[in-house]
Write a protein that holds these residues in place. Structure first.
Motif, PDB file in Angstrom:
ATOM      1  N   ILE A 119       0.826  -1.114  -0.030  1.00 56.68           N
ATOM      2  CA  ILE A 119      -0.047   0.300  -0.002  1.00 56.68           C
ATOM      3  C   ILE A 119       0.942   1.199  -0.064  1.00 56.68           C
ATOM      4  CG2 ILE A 119      -2.097   1.146   1.192  1.00 56.68           C
ATOM      5  CD1 ILE A 119      -2.551  -1.343   2.640  1.00 56.68           C
ATOM      6  N   ARG A 120      -0.052   1.765  -0.638  1.00 57.97           N
ATOM      7  CA  ARG A 120       1.575   3.189  -0.622  1.00 57.97           C
ATOM      8  C   ARG A 120       0.706   4.284  -0.239  1.00 57.97           C
ATOM      9  NH1 ARG A 120       4.283   4.262  -6.264  1.00 57.97           N
ATOM     10  NH2 ARG A 120       4.013   2.795  -7.692  1.00 57.97           N
ATOM     11  N   GLN A 121      -0.232   4.096   0.979  1.00 57.94           N
ATOM     12  CA  GLN A 121       0.250   5.348   1.352  1.00 57.94           C
ATOM     13  C   GLN A 121      -1.526   4.794   2.439  1.00 57.94           C
ATOM     14  OE1 GLN A 121      -2.166   8.548  -0.046  1.00 57.94           O
ATOM     15  NE2 GLN A 121      -0.249   9.641   0.131  1.00 57.94           N
ATOM     16  N   ALA A 122      -0.630   4.525   4.081  1.00 61.05           N
ATOM     17  CA  ALA A 122      -1.264   3.133   4.916  1.00 61.05           C
ATOM     18  C   ALA A 122      -1.699   4.198   5.835  1.00 61.05           C
ATOM     19  CB  ALA A 122      -0.211   2.672   5.701  1.00 61.05           C
ATOM     20  N   ASP A 123      -3.208   3.715   6.466  1.00 61.46           N
ATOM     21  CA  ASP A 123      -3.313   4.841   7.598  1.00 61.46           C
ATOM     22  C   ASP A 123      -2.912   4.928   8.609  1.00 61.46           C
ATOM     23  OD1 ASP A 123      -6.434   4.460   6.317  1.00 61.46           O
ATOM     24  OD2 ASP A 123      -6.261   2.310   6.938  1.00 61.46           O
ATOM     25  N   PRO A 124      -3.072   6.701   9.046  1.00 59.48           N
ATOM     26  CA  PRO A 124      -1.575   6.990  10.169  1.00 59.48           C
ATOM     27  C   PRO A 124      -1.881   6.051  11.278  1.00 59.48           C
ATOM     28  CG  PRO A 124      -3.088   8.465   8.752  1.00 59.48           C
ATOM     29  CD  PRO A 124      -3.675   7.329   8.494  1.00 59.48           C
ATOM     30  N   GLY A 125      -0.778   6.122  11.687  1.00 62.54           N
ATOM     31  CA  GLY A 125      -0.511   4.924  12.828  1.00 62.54           C
ATOM     32  C   GLY A 125      -0.019   3.408  12.716  1.00 62.54           C
ATOM     33  N   LYS A 126      -0.176   3.313  11.437  1.00 60.47           N
ATOM     34  CA  LYS A 126      -0.688   1.245  11.297  1.00 60.47           C
ATOM     35  C   LYS A 126       1.022   1.274  11.604  1.00 60.47           C
ATOM     36  CE  LYS A 126      -4.020   0.161   8.728  1.00 60.47           C
ATOM     37  NZ  LYS A 126      -4.878  -1.665   7.864  1.00 60.47           N
ATOM     38  N   GLY A 182       2.166  -0.517  -4.403  1.00 57.46           N
ATOM     39  CA  GLY A 182       1.203  -0.072  -5.422  1.00 57.46           C
ATOM     40  C   GLY A 182       0.464  -0.833  -5.982  1.00 57.46           C
ATOM     41  N   LEU A 183       0.554  -2.022  -5.154  1.00 59.93           N
ATOM     42  CA  LEU A 183      -0.824  -2.925  -5.905  1.00 59.93           C
ATOM     43  C   LEU A 183      -1.674  -2.724  -4.518  1.00 59.93           C
ATOM     44  CD1 LEU A 183       1.372  -5.865  -6.031  1.00 59.93           C
ATOM     45  CD2 LEU A 183       0.052  -5.589  -7.771  1.00 59.93           C
ATOM     46  N   ASP A 184      -1.705  -2.067  -3.833  1.00 57.69           N
ATOM     47  CA  ASP A 184      -2.441  -1.923  -3.102  1.00 57.69           C
ATOM     48  C   ASP A 184      -3.456  -2.765  -2.308  1.00 57.69           C
ATOM     49  OD1 ASP A 184      -2.151   0.786  -2.959  1.00 57.69           O
ATOM     50  OD2 ASP A 184      -2.935   1.413  -4.206  1.00 57.69           O
ATOM     51  N   ILE A 185      -3.050  -3.776  -2.127  1.00 56.32           N
ATOM     52  CA  ILE A 185      -3.563  -4.945  -1.579  1.00 56.32           C
ATOM     53  C   ILE A 185      -4.176  -4.984  -0.065  1.00 56.32           C
ATOM     54  CG2 ILE A 185      -3.621  -7.620  -1.389  1.00 56.32           C
ATOM     55  CD1 ILE A 185      -1.220  -7.926  -2.754  1.00 56.32           C
TER      56      ILE A 185
END
Length: 412
Positions: A119-126, A182-185
């Motif tokens: 994932i290019r942009q993960a949720d903050p805090g992860k 970038g596959l964003d699985i």
């Protein structure tokens, strides 16, 4: 560019214009700013599935010799051998079986780590560090190497059949990462430890202090704390209703704390509920937050833990519904009854696959000893067997335990 591609690109740009007030040049730029749940709802996200994992000299998985991880009795002179652990998965529900200490949870965490790093942009805090998915107390990846083979090559590789993510512990580098990122699985990991009872101030404390929780435990609080979706698909609405009937209400988040909002209006602190109901409450919240939609990978460690056996059929039915809706699922279990419910209630054979992990314990055939006379058979390397029926699996310890109990009953 043909009409279809031009049309799709135009739709992407219009969507970005409406939501963000400006056009973006490429689909990739749009995907980087659009919340993935909106993408799933619009049907634009390509369904991915984890097809295979390979492991060599990581934790309990050490070097061994067996043709494609298959039965050693079939090995003959001239065969080629895979010297690492290998397991291939189905697109549906993958059930990991085996005694304690054979690496079921390790495999789940490896898959989760790989998907999160797509994932290019993960949720903050992860969780950002790979090693923290396995333990919060490890300083670096050297601690993940198999204790007896630290100087040998050590890696694990997760593949979707086309792309792969390889964490090379020996070289301290991620191989093929440019094609994987970038596959964003999208994935969700439900750990055995119930975490929502600890949510009050947890994420803020975790940013400041070294908390005794690994990345999967931190991430589940992040996921449960996300806002609910505006709309719920009809399939998911039906699942939510089934869970709501059992927990007698819904789950809400107020002032950084989770509560069960009962149907009679009572608000019960999450920590005061029975742990089995908390587990179902967490599942309700994840579905309500839009995190188990089509194309998601769900990894659930011991879903039967602290759950009344009468609820096994319900959880099995929910997992089968999620799978039919396009969620790939991995569960590790020690319960014969829970695994059997998945088998007997599936609509077709390919919907559920069983993977049994076991230690070698002198399983090599005479032919194997002839081909490799110096092979040390006391290493207790981890092997596996996969099948669509539980009765086709050898060395199935949960079935062995049940059979022993029946033998004792018959002897009374």
């Amino acid at each position: 560019m043909n009409y279809s591609k031009r049309h799709n690109k135009f739709l992407f740009q219009v969507f970005a214009k409406v939501i963000y007030g400006s056009f973006y040049k490429t689909e990739n730029e749009i995907f980087n700013v659009v919340n993935y749940r909106n993408v799933i709802k619009c049907g634009w996200r390509q369904t991915m599935a984890i097809k295979m994992i390979e492991i060599l000299n990581v934790m309990v998985f050490r070097r061994h010799l067996r043709k494609n991880n298959a039965d050693s009795k079939n090995i003959k002179e001239g065969d080629t051998f895979n010297d690492g652990f290998k397991m291939e998965f189905c697109d549906g529900i993958n059930v990991l079986l085996g005694e304690n200490g054979v690496g079921k949870t390790t495999i789940l965490k490896m898959i989760y780590a790989a998907t999160q790093w797509s994932i290019r942009q993960a949720d903050p805090g992860k969780t950002k560090s790979l090693v923290q998915f396995f333990s919060n107390s490890l300083k670096d990846s050297d601690a993940l190497k198999n204790a007896e083979n630290k100087e040998d090559y050590c890696y694990y590789r997760v593949s979707d059949g086309t792309h792969s993510f390889e964490d090379s512990l020996s070289h301290k580098v991620i191989l093929n990462y440019d094609k994987w990122l970038g596959l964003d699985i999208q994935s969700v990991f439900i750990p055995t430890t119930e975490m929502l009872s600890h949510a009050k101030g947890f994420l803020a404390m975790n940013q400041k202090y070294n908390m005794p929780f690994d990345g999967t435990q931190i991430d589940i609080i992040v996921n449960a704390s996300l806002p609910e979706t505006r709309e719920v698909p009809s399939v998911m609405s039906g699942i939510l209703d089934k869970i709501s009937d059992v927990i007698d209400g819904t789950v809400i988040l107020e002032n950084d704390s989770f509560y069960m909002l009962k149907k009679d209006g009572r608000k019960v602190d999450f920590s005061l509920e029975a742990e089995g109901l908390r587990k179902l409450g967490l599942l309700w919240k994840l579905i309500r937050n839009g995190l188990l939609e089509k194309g998601t990978v769900l990894l659930w460690d011991e879903p039967e833990a602290n759950l009344n056996p009468e609820l096994y059929p319900l959880v099995a039915e929910i997992l089968l519904e999620l799978q039919k809706n396009g969620t790939q699922i991995f569960v590790a279990t020690h319960s014969y009854n829970f695994a059997k419910y998945l088998e007997i209630r599936r609509a077709n054979k390919e919907q559920v696959m069983f993977h049994n992990l076991y230690k070698s314990r002198n399983l090599f055939s005479d032919e194997m000893q002839k081909i490799f006379p110096r092979m040390d058979d006391n290493s207790e390397a981890i092997y596996s067997q996969s099948a669509y029926r539980m009765d086709e699996i050898r060395f199935n310890h949960i079935m062995i335990a049940d059979n022993k109990l029946l033998d004792e009953i018959y002897e009374l």
